[in-house]
Design a protein around this motif. Structure first.
Motif, PDB file in Angstrom:
ATOM      1  N   TYR A 101       0.807  -1.212   0.000  1.00  0.00           N
ATOM      2  CA  TYR A 101       0.000   0.000   0.000  1.00  0.00           C
ATOM      3  C   TYR A 101       0.842   1.265   0.000  1.00  0.00           C
ATOM      4  N   GLY A 102       2.116   1.140   0.351  1.00  0.00           N
ATOM      5  CA  GLY A 102       3.024   2.288   0.252  1.00  0.00           C
ATOM      6  C   GLY A 102       3.124   2.752  -1.194  1.00  0.00           C
ATOM      7  N   ALA A 103       3.232   1.775  -2.110  1.00  0.00           N
ATOM      8  CA  ALA A 103       3.302   2.103  -3.534  1.00  0.00           C
ATOM      9  C   ALA A 103       1.985   2.712  -4.009  1.00  0.00           C
ATOM     10  N   VAL A 104       0.871   2.181  -3.503  1.00  0.00           N
ATOM     11  CA  VAL A 104      -0.452   2.677  -3.902  1.00  0.00           C
ATOM     12  C   VAL A 104      -0.632   4.125  -3.465  1.00  0.00           C
ATOM     13  N   ILE A 105      -0.032   4.493  -2.367  1.00  0.00           N
ATOM     14  CA  ILE A 105      -0.138   5.870  -1.871  1.00  0.00           C
ATOM     15  C   ILE A 105       0.952   6.755  -2.468  1.00  0.00           C
ATOM     16  N   PHE A 106       2.174   6.215  -2.568  1.00  0.00           N
ATOM     17  CA  PHE A 106       3.327   7.008  -2.982  1.00  0.00           C
ATOM     18  C   PHE A 106       3.225   7.481  -4.436  1.00  0.00           C
ATOM     19  N   PHE A 107       2.962   6.569  -5.361  1.00  0.00           N
ATOM     20  CA  PHE A 107       2.983   6.936  -6.775  1.00  0.00           C
ATOM     21  C   PHE A 107       1.896   7.937  -7.162  1.00  0.00           C
ATOM     22  N   PRO A 108       0.635   7.744  -6.741  1.00  0.00           N
ATOM     23  CA  PRO A 108      -0.353   8.784  -7.065  1.00  0.00           C
ATOM     24  C   PRO A 108      -0.019  10.132  -6.443  1.00  0.00           C
ATOM     25  N   THR A 109       0.539  10.119  -5.238  1.00  0.00           N
ATOM     26  CA  THR A 109       0.911  11.376  -4.584  1.00  0.00           C
ATOM     27  C   THR A 109       1.972  12.105  -5.395  1.00  0.00           C
TER      28      THR A 109
END
Length: 56
Positions: free
Chosen positions: A15-23
């Protein structure tokens, strides 16, 4: 206890990737939009001042 923390680590990575990339994507889109808006405003001011000079 070791397997419990391993699951937490896996979830954080997933979920870090799910949050990091869109941000990052939204942040860079906003930065580009903001820069473009500022550039357009400068171009308008330059065109306006050139128009005033040509009238006088």
């Amino acid at each position: 206890m070791g397997s419990g923390s391993n699951i937490v680590t896996q979830l954080a990575r997933k979920y870090g990737a799910v949050i990091f990339f869109p941000t990052v994507a939204v942040g860079s889109i906003y930065a580009d939009w903001s820069h473009t808006r500022q550039w357009k405003r400068q171009q308008q001011q330059l065109a306006h001042s050139a128009q005033l000079k040509s009238q006088s």
